[in-house]
Scaffold this motif. Structure first.
Motif, PDB file in Angstrom:
ATOM      1  N   ARG A  84       0.825  -1.207   0.000  1.00 27.03           N
ATOM      2  CA  ARG A  84       0.000   0.000   0.000  1.00 27.03           C
ATOM      3  C   ARG A  84       0.860   1.258   0.000  1.00 27.03           C
ATOM      4  O   ARG A  84       0.557   2.231  -0.691  1.00 27.03           O
ATOM      5  CB  ARG A  84      -0.919   0.014   1.222  1.00 27.03           C
ATOM      6  CG  ARG A  84      -2.074  -0.940   1.106  1.00 27.03           C
ATOM      7  CD  ARG A  84      -3.064  -0.730   2.210  1.00 27.03           C
ATOM      8  NE  ARG A  84      -2.401  -0.860   3.521  1.00 27.03           N
ATOM      9  CZ  ARG A  84      -2.974  -0.559   4.667  1.00 27.03           C
ATOM     10  NH1 ARG A  84      -4.197  -0.099   4.684  1.00 27.03           N
ATOM     11  NH2 ARG A  84      -2.318  -0.710   5.798  1.00 27.03           N
ATOM     12  N   ILE A  85       1.940   1.243   0.756  1.00 30.87           N
ATOM     13  CA  ILE A  85       2.801   2.420   0.831  1.00 30.87           C
ATOM     14  C   ILE A  85       3.483   2.675  -0.506  1.00 30.87           C
ATOM     15  O   ILE A  85       3.564   3.816  -0.968  1.00 30.87           O
ATOM     16  CB  ILE A  85       3.833   2.262   1.967  1.00 30.87           C
ATOM     17  CG1 ILE A  85       3.110   2.238   3.306  1.00 30.87           C
ATOM     18  CG2 ILE A  85       4.878   3.358   1.922  1.00 30.87           C
ATOM     19  CD1 ILE A  85       3.993   1.965   4.482  1.00 30.87           C
ATOM     20  N   ALA A  86       3.974   1.628  -1.151  1.00 31.66           N
ATOM     21  CA  ALA A  86       4.636   1.791  -2.445  1.00 31.66           C
ATOM     22  C   ALA A  86       3.666   2.327  -3.490  1.00 31.66           C
ATOM     23  O   ALA A  86       4.011   3.202  -4.290  1.00 31.66           O
ATOM     24  CB  ALA A  86       5.232   0.469  -2.904  1.00 31.66           C
ATOM     25  N   LYS A  87       2.448   1.832  -3.497  1.00 30.37           N
ATOM     26  CA  LYS A  87       1.445   2.326  -4.442  1.00 30.37           C
ATOM     27  C   LYS A  87       1.115   3.789  -4.171  1.00 30.37           C
ATOM     28  O   LYS A  87       0.958   4.590  -5.097  1.00 30.37           O
ATOM     29  CB  LYS A  87       0.179   1.477  -4.366  1.00 30.37           C
ATOM     30  CG  LYS A  87       0.347   0.097  -4.939  1.00 30.37           C
ATOM     31  CD  LYS A  87      -0.933  -0.698  -4.795  1.00 30.37           C
ATOM     32  CE  LYS A  87      -0.765  -2.111  -5.304  1.00 30.37           C
ATOM     33  NZ  LYS A  87      -1.979  -2.909  -5.136  1.00 30.37           N
ATOM     34  N   LEU A  88       1.026   4.154  -2.896  1.00 31.48           N
ATOM     35  CA  LEU A  88       0.735   5.533  -2.529  1.00 31.48           C
ATOM     36  C   LEU A  88       1.865   6.466  -2.962  1.00 31.48           C
ATOM     37  O   LEU A  88       1.619   7.548  -3.511  1.00 31.48           O
ATOM     38  CB  LEU A  88       0.511   5.627  -1.016  1.00 31.48           C
ATOM     39  CG  LEU A  88       0.105   6.978  -0.478  1.00 31.48           C
ATOM     40  CD1 LEU A  88      -1.324   7.290  -0.892  1.00 31.48           C
ATOM     41  CD2 LEU A  88       0.242   7.003   1.027  1.00 31.48           C
ATOM     42  N   VAL A  89       3.088   6.056  -2.732  1.00 34.10           N
ATOM     43  CA  VAL A  89       4.242   6.876  -3.122  1.00 34.10           C
ATOM     44  C   VAL A  89       4.299   7.025  -4.640  1.00 34.10           C
ATOM     45  O   VAL A  89       4.564   8.122  -5.152  1.00 34.10           O
ATOM     46  CB  VAL A  89       5.552   6.271  -2.565  1.00 34.10           C
ATOM     47  CG1 VAL A  89       6.773   6.926  -3.189  1.00 34.10           C
ATOM     48  CG2 VAL A  89       5.592   6.402  -1.057  1.00 34.10           C
ATOM     49  N   ARG A  90       4.053   5.947  -5.385  1.00 36.96           N
ATOM     50  CA  ARG A  90       4.054   6.050  -6.844  1.00 36.96           C
ATOM     51  C   ARG A  90       2.949   6.972  -7.339  1.00 36.96           C
ATOM     52  O   ARG A  90       3.139   7.718  -8.296  1.00 36.96           O
ATOM     53  CB  ARG A  90       3.907   4.664  -7.467  1.00 36.96           C
ATOM     54  CG  ARG A  90       5.206   3.906  -7.562  1.00 36.96           C
ATOM     55  CD  ARG A  90       5.119   2.764  -8.555  1.00 36.96           C
ATOM     56  NE  ARG A  90       4.026   1.852  -8.276  1.00 36.96           N
ATOM     57  CZ  ARG A  90       4.114   0.765  -7.515  1.00 36.96           C
ATOM     58  NH1 ARG A  90       5.266   0.462  -6.949  1.00 36.96           N
ATOM     59  NH2 ARG A  90       3.078  -0.026  -7.314  1.00 36.96           N
ATOM     60  N   ARG A  91       1.797   6.934  -6.694  1.00 33.45           N
ATOM     61  CA  ARG A  91       0.675   7.759  -7.128  1.00 33.45           C
ATOM     62  C   ARG A  91       0.979   9.238  -6.920  1.00 33.45           C
ATOM     63  O   ARG A  91       0.648  10.073  -7.751  1.00 33.45           O
ATOM     64  CB  ARG A  91      -0.592   7.383  -6.375  1.00 33.45           C
ATOM     65  CG  ARG A  91      -1.801   8.195  -6.831  1.00 33.45           C
ATOM     66  CD  ARG A  91      -3.059   7.872  -6.078  1.00 33.45           C
ATOM     67  NE  ARG A  91      -3.339   6.449  -6.111  1.00 33.45           N
ATOM     68  CZ  ARG A  91      -3.951   5.779  -5.136  1.00 33.45           C
ATOM     69  NH1 ARG A  91      -4.337   6.409  -4.040  1.00 33.45           N
ATOM     70  NH2 ARG A  91      -4.180   4.484  -5.236  1.00 33.45           N
ATOM     71  N   TYR A  92       1.606   9.581  -5.808  1.00 28.22           N
ATOM     72  CA  TYR A  92       1.853  10.982  -5.478  1.00 28.22           C
ATOM     73  C   TYR A  92       3.330  11.366  -5.605  1.00 28.22           C
ATOM     74  O   TYR A  92       3.779  12.316  -4.953  1.00 28.22           O
ATOM     75  CB  TYR A  92       1.378  11.271  -4.052  1.00 28.22           C
ATOM     76  CG  TYR A  92      -0.110  11.119  -3.906  1.00 28.22           C
ATOM     77  CD1 TYR A  92      -0.980  12.019  -4.498  1.00 28.22           C
ATOM     78  CD2 TYR A  92      -0.640  10.056  -3.191  1.00 28.22           C
ATOM     79  CE1 TYR A  92      -2.342  11.878  -4.369  1.00 28.22           C
ATOM     80  CE2 TYR A  92      -2.014   9.908  -3.051  1.00 28.22           C
ATOM     81  CZ  TYR A  92      -2.855  10.824  -3.648  1.00 28.22           C
ATOM     82  OH  TYR A  92      -4.206  10.679  -3.527  1.00 28.22           O
ATOM     83  N   ALA A  93       4.074  10.689  -6.455  1.00 29.71           N
ATOM     84  CA  ALA A  93       5.510  10.950  -6.579  1.00 29.71           C
ATOM     85  C   ALA A  93       5.791  12.370  -7.058  1.00 29.71           C
ATOM     86  O   ALA A  93       6.703  13.036  -6.549  1.00 29.71           O
ATOM     87  CB  ALA A  93       6.156   9.948  -7.527  1.00 29.71           C
ATOM     88  N   ALA A  94       5.027  12.860  -8.018  1.00 27.04           N
ATOM     89  CA  ALA A  94       5.258  14.212  -8.529  1.00 27.04           C
ATOM     90  C   ALA A  94       4.977  15.246  -7.441  1.00 27.04           C
ATOM     91  O   ALA A  94       5.758  16.190  -7.253  1.00 27.04           O
ATOM     92  CB  ALA A  94       4.387  14.468  -9.750  1.00 27.04           C
ATOM     93  N   LEU A  95       3.897  15.084  -6.715  1.00 25.55           N
ATOM     94  CA  LEU A  95       3.560  16.014  -5.645  1.00 25.55           C
ATOM     95  C   LEU A  95       4.612  15.980  -4.529  1.00 25.55           C
ATOM     96  O   LEU A  95       5.028  17.024  -4.016  1.00 25.55           O
ATOM     97  CB  LEU A  95       2.179  15.687  -5.071  1.00 25.55           C
ATOM     98  CG  LEU A  95       1.712  16.554  -3.905  1.00 25.55           C
ATOM     99  CD1 LEU A  95       1.575  18.004  -4.342  1.00 25.55           C
ATOM    100  CD2 LEU A  95       0.413  16.018  -3.344  1.00 25.55           C
ATOM    101  N   ILE A  96       5.069  14.791  -4.178  1.00 24.29           N
ATOM    102  CA  ILE A  96       6.107  14.660  -3.155  1.00 24.29           C
ATOM    103  C   ILE A  96       7.380  15.367  -3.609  1.00 24.29           C
ATOM    104  O   ILE A  96       8.029  16.067  -2.820  1.00 24.29           O
ATOM    105  CB  ILE A  96       6.366  13.173  -2.840  1.00 24.29           C
ATOM    106  CG1 ILE A  96       5.156  12.562  -2.142  1.00 24.29           C
ATOM    107  CG2 ILE A  96       7.620  13.001  -1.993  1.00 24.29           C
ATOM    108  CD1 ILE A  96       5.205  11.058  -2.015  1.00 24.29           C
TER     109      ILE A  96
END
Length: 118
Positions: A84-96
């Motif tokens: 779940r964490i990896a999917k979340l990071v990939r989804r919001y990578a640009a924003l991060i």
């Protein structure tokens, strides 16, 4: 596309090392209102660049060896990429990334505005 050979990498590395060393010297001695470039030769710049680059390379090498010895069995290739964490990071990578860069710029501005020069 033409492939870059070892000679070109060496030339790029030398140019990078000399420019990093020159910027470091200007930044350090500029705080004392001295123009160090009046006293430094090109050979001095190369020597002064060698130590930080070698230290960075060695510390990275130590970190890679340590990671390989301690974490290689517990983290297989691709392991955890569907968590779940990896999917979340990939989804919001640009924003991060944008938030991280903004925080870095804000930190630099705050330091520049609040700290007095030596």
């Amino acid at each position: 596309m033409k492939e870059i050979g070892y000679k070109e990498y060496g030339a790029l590395l030398a140019a990078y090392a000399v420019s990093i060393s020159a910027l470091y010297l200007l930044g350090f001695w500029g705080a004392f209102q001295l123009n160090i470039m009046q006293y430094a030769a090109l050979s001095d710049l190369v020597k002064l660049a060698a130590f930080p680059l070698a230290a960075t390379f060695l510390l990275n090498l130590v970190g890679m060896v340590h990671q390989d010895l301690t974490l290689s069995a517990s983290l297989p290739v691709g392991g955890g990429s569907e968590s779940r964490i990896a999917k979340l990071v990939r989804r919001y990578a640009a924003l991060i990334s944008v938030l991280w860069m903004g925080a870095c710029v804000l930190t630099i501005l705050l330091v520049k505005l609040t700290c007095s020069p030596i």
